[in-house]
Design a protein around this motif. Structure first.
Motif, PDB file in Angstrom:
ATOM      1  N   ASN A  39       0.868  -1.141  -0.025  1.00 33.50           N
ATOM      2  CA  ASN A  39       0.006   0.129  -0.023  1.00 33.50           C
ATOM      3  C   ASN A  39       0.731   1.146  -0.004  1.00 33.50           C
ATOM      4  O   ASN A  39       2.099   1.273   0.100  1.00 33.50           O
ATOM      5  N   ALA A  40       0.146   2.347  -0.460  1.00 37.22           N
ATOM      6  CA  ALA A  40       1.094   3.412  -0.553  1.00 37.22           C
ATOM      7  C   ALA A  40       0.171   4.805  -0.188  1.00 37.22           C
ATOM      8  O   ALA A  40      -1.123   4.778  -0.683  1.00 37.22           O
ATOM      9  N   GLY A  41       0.363   5.759   0.386  1.00 37.22           N
ATOM     10  CA  GLY A  41      -0.274   6.989   0.628  1.00 37.22           C
ATOM     11  C   GLY A  41      -1.638   6.542   1.507  1.00 37.22           C
ATOM     12  O   GLY A  41      -1.597   5.395   2.358  1.00 37.22           O
ATOM     13  N   PRO A  42      -2.804   7.234   1.492  1.00 35.49           N
ATOM     14  CA  PRO A  42      -3.727   7.188   2.335  1.00 35.49           C
ATOM     15  C   PRO A  42      -5.053   5.907   2.050  1.00 35.49           C
ATOM     16  O   PRO A  42      -5.867   5.496   2.818  1.00 35.49           O
ATOM     17  N   ALA A  43      -4.708   5.291   1.048  1.00 36.86           N
ATOM     18  CA  ALA A  43      -5.746   4.626   0.394  1.00 36.86           C
ATOM     19  C   ALA A  43      -6.350   3.469   1.149  1.00 36.86           C
ATOM     20  O   ALA A  43      -7.292   3.001   1.329  1.00 36.86           O
ATOM     21  N   LEU A  44      -5.347   2.701   1.811  1.00 42.39           N
ATOM     22  CA  LEU A  44      -5.731   1.601   2.720  1.00 42.39           C
ATOM     23  C   LEU A  44      -6.597   1.735   3.876  1.00 42.39           C
ATOM     24  O   LEU A  44      -7.247   1.161   4.527  1.00 42.39           O
ATOM     25  N   GLN A  63       8.784  12.217   8.300  1.00 39.29           N
ATOM     26  CA  GLN A  63       8.137  13.382   7.782  1.00 39.29           C
ATOM     27  C   GLN A  63       8.839  14.468   7.044  1.00 39.29           C
ATOM     28  O   GLN A  63       8.439  15.441   6.359  1.00 39.29           O
ATOM     29  N   ALA A  64      10.424  14.301   7.543  1.00 38.27           N
ATOM     30  CA  ALA A  64      11.281  15.442   7.000  1.00 38.27           C
ATOM     31  C   ALA A  64      11.745  15.125   5.481  1.00 38.27           C
ATOM     32  O   ALA A  64      12.331  16.043   4.991  1.00 38.27           O
ATOM     33  N   CYS A  65      11.423  13.933   4.944  1.00 41.42           N
ATOM     34  CA  CYS A  65      11.745  13.606   3.633  1.00 41.42           C
ATOM     35  C   CYS A  65      11.153  14.416   2.814  1.00 41.42           C
ATOM     36  O   CYS A  65       9.767  14.584   2.903  1.00 41.42           O
ATOM     37  N   PRO A  66      11.780  14.755   1.685  1.00 36.84           N
ATOM     38  CA  PRO A  66      10.922  15.908   0.824  1.00 36.84           C
ATOM     39  C   PRO A  66      10.068  15.058  -0.269  1.00 36.84           C
ATOM     40  O   PRO A  66       9.547  15.813  -1.060  1.00 36.84           O
ATOM     41  N   ILE A  67      10.521  13.814  -0.461  1.00 34.83           N
ATOM     42  CA  ILE A  67       9.965  12.965  -1.480  1.00 34.83           C
ATOM     43  C   ILE A  67       8.556  12.605  -0.988  1.00 34.83           C
ATOM     44  O   ILE A  67       8.187  12.092   0.013  1.00 34.83           O
ATOM     45  N   GLY A  68       7.345  12.478  -1.869  1.00 31.78           N
ATOM     46  CA  GLY A  68       6.314  11.754  -1.773  1.00 31.78           C
ATOM     47  C   GLY A  68       5.353  12.299  -0.512  1.00 31.78           C
ATOM     48  O   GLY A  68       4.454  11.842   0.011  1.00 31.78           O
ATOM     49  N   ARG A  69       5.475  13.802  -0.414  1.00 28.87           N
ATOM     50  CA  ARG A  69       4.739  14.387   0.854  1.00 28.87           C
ATOM     51  C   ARG A  69       3.122  14.212   0.538  1.00 28.87           C
ATOM     52  O   ARG A  69       2.441  14.228   1.680  1.00 28.87           O
ATOM     53  N   ALA A  70       2.765  14.080  -0.670  1.00 27.44           N
ATOM     54  CA  ALA A  70       1.252  14.010  -0.861  1.00 27.44           C
ATOM     55  C   ALA A  70       0.719  12.716  -0.343  1.00 27.44           C
ATOM     56  O   ALA A  70      -0.438  12.630  -0.127  1.00 27.44           O
ATOM     57  N   ARG A 108       5.721  13.262  22.230  1.00 28.01           N
ATOM     58  CA  ARG A 108       4.248  13.453  21.838  1.00 28.01           C
ATOM     59  C   ARG A 108       4.056  13.701  20.636  1.00 28.01           C
ATOM     60  O   ARG A 108       2.956  13.317  19.821  1.00 28.01           O
ATOM     61  N   ALA A 109       4.857  14.546  19.944  1.00 27.13           N
ATOM     62  CA  ALA A 109       4.653  15.031  18.428  1.00 27.13           C
ATOM     63  C   ALA A 109       5.034  13.880  17.401  1.00 27.13           C
ATOM     64  O   ALA A 109       4.241  13.631  16.579  1.00 27.13           O
ATOM     65  N   CYS A 110       6.026  13.040  17.872  1.00 33.03           N
ATOM     66  CA  CYS A 110       6.198  11.744  17.175  1.00 33.03           C
ATOM     67  C   CYS A 110       5.230  10.916  17.223  1.00 33.03           C
ATOM     68  O   CYS A 110       4.456  10.337  16.118  1.00 33.03           O
ATOM     69  N   LEU A 111       4.512  10.680  18.402  1.00 34.88           N
ATOM     70  CA  LEU A 111       3.383   9.754  18.690  1.00 34.88           C
ATOM     71  C   LEU A 111       2.366  10.297  17.766  1.00 34.88           C
ATOM     72  O   LEU A 111       1.534   9.427  17.237  1.00 34.88           O
ATOM     73  N   THR A 112       1.871  11.556  17.845  1.00 36.35           N
ATOM     74  CA  THR A 112       0.391  12.254  17.559  1.00 36.35           C
ATOM     75  C   THR A 112       0.509  12.379  15.896  1.00 36.35           C
ATOM     76  O   THR A 112      -0.472  12.311  15.334  1.00 36.35           O
ATOM     77  N   ALA A 124      -1.273   7.976  11.407  1.00 35.18           N
ATOM     78  CA  ALA A 124       0.110   8.131  11.608  1.00 35.18           C
ATOM     79  C   ALA A 124       0.086   7.821  13.268  1.00 35.18           C
ATOM     80  O   ALA A 124       1.163   6.835  13.655  1.00 35.18           O
ATOM     81  N   GLU A 125      -0.683   7.949  13.944  1.00 38.65           N
ATOM     82  CA  GLU A 125      -0.849   7.866  15.449  1.00 38.65           C
ATOM     83  C   GLU A 125      -0.997   6.380  15.607  1.00 38.65           C
ATOM     84  O   GLU A 125      -0.453   5.750  16.516  1.00 38.65           O
ATOM     85  N   TRP A 126      -1.954   5.626  14.880  1.00 39.31           N
ATOM     86  CA  TRP A 126      -2.305   4.367  15.058  1.00 39.31           C
ATOM     87  C   TRP A 126      -1.013   3.443  14.935  1.00 39.31           C
ATOM     88  O   TRP A 126      -0.585   2.512  15.502  1.00 39.31           O
ATOM     89  N   HIS A 127      -0.082   3.713  13.587  1.00 32.44           N
ATOM     90  CA  HIS A 127       0.993   3.197  13.292  1.00 32.44           C
ATOM     91  C   HIS A 127       2.030   3.189  14.654  1.00 32.44           C
ATOM     92  O   HIS A 127       2.657   2.340  14.843  1.00 32.44           O
TER      93      HIS A 127
END
Ligand code: B12
Length: 226
Positions: free
Chosen positions: A49-54, A202-209, A191-195, A217-220
């Motif tokens: 899977n990729a992005g939010p579709a799953l 997130q700092a990676c500039p590739i695939g931000r969309a 807390r920021a990493c958790l939530t 994110a929080e679930w994972h």
């Protein structure tokens, strides 16, 4: 006949937010397991899977709604075990170890992905926001699409913001200190990493969309800290 099978497979996976993510013809060093029926495996097809579709497909499932233990793994197994027999394939999974099946090595054989400085694999379109959920083991040698050409995006990324973003320096150029990461994510300071999800990722500039929504994110991250 195989492009037809792969199209049909992709159509079967799509309602579950899952994707066909390439395949390969195994060689001895690939450590592909034998099938349960004893047949030799001639083709491995990666599902991911990729992005939010799953996320909407998974959160609508009974495994998620009843907060079943290892809900994403259980959901994946139910969905993919339901699809595989219709293609004469057997499924195997990245979870359930140790020992773990070498999904990242297989992914590099099948898909346009490379090891990133964070050690998870980077994809030119999805960046770090993609995963592998299952592999299908076929007895037939299927004709597979060419692995798309491309260059590892990290080689052109001079600043490497991913390596600087972790608040506890859990990543070095060669190692990931998962115990240090987990301890931080469990703490108030993390807390920021958790939530919002891993700050290095997130700092990676590739695939931000393709980044995860905060709920995903929080679930994972909660699954990661246990
Ligand atoms: C154990 C595990 C963890 C552990 C430990 C990870 C670690 N780095 O120490 C913990 C629980 C900490 C963890 C956490 C996460 N994980 Co994890 N994890 C796994 C798991 C189950 C096994 C990994 C393993 O032990 N591989 C070792 C052997 C068996 O596999 P391998 O393919 O041969 O691995 C090789 C390649 O990585 C290769 N390799 C490494 N560097 C290089 C460099 C070169 C040049 C080459 C050629 C090869 C190479 O060598 C490795 C060893 O042989 C895999 C699923 C799987 N079965 O692979 C997911 C997996 C690696 N995790 C994944 C993810 C997404 C995460 C998290 C981000 C989840 C989250 N919270 O959001 C976090 C963060 C981890 C991070 N930043 O590295 C994804 C990565 C997807 C991707 N884009 O690559 C995987 C593939 C699972 C999935 N469903 O897709 N994980």
């Amino acid at each position: 006949m195989s492009p037809d099978i792969l199209d049909r497979l992709a159509r079967g996976l799509a309602p579950h937010g899952l994707l066909f993510r390439g395949g390969f013809h195994p060689q001895p060093g690939d450590d592909v397991p034998a099938r349960a029926d004893g047949a030799r495996v001639a083709t491995v097809v990666m599902i991911g899977n990729a992005g939010p579709a799953l996320w909407p497909a998974f959160t609508g499932s009974p495994e998620y709604r009843t907060r079943q233990a290892h809900a994403l793994d259980a959901w994946t197994r139910r969905v993919v075990d339901g699809i595989a027999p219709g293609f004469g394939a057997e499924a195997c999974y990245p979870f359930g170890g140790p020992p773990h099946l070498p999904f990242q090595r297989w992914a590099m054989r099948a898909d346009t992905v490379w090891v990133s400085p964070l050690q998870i694999l980077v994809h030119p379109e999805f960046g770090l926001w993609h995963a592998y959920r299952a592999a299908l083991l076929f007895v037939d040698r299927l004709a597979l699409p060419e692995r798309a050409a491309g260059a590892r995006p990290c080689d052109a990324c001079a600043d490497r913001p991913c390596l600087a973003a972790c608040p506890v320096d859990a990543f070095t150029a060669t190692a990931y200190d998962s115990a240090r990461c987990r301890e931080h994510v469990r703490s108030d300071a993390g807390r920021a990493c958790l939530t919002t999800g891993c700050l290095a990722r997130q700092a990676c500039p590739i695939g931000r969309a393709a980044r995860h929504a905060p709920s995903q994110a929080e679930w994972h991250m909660r699954a990661f800290i246990g």
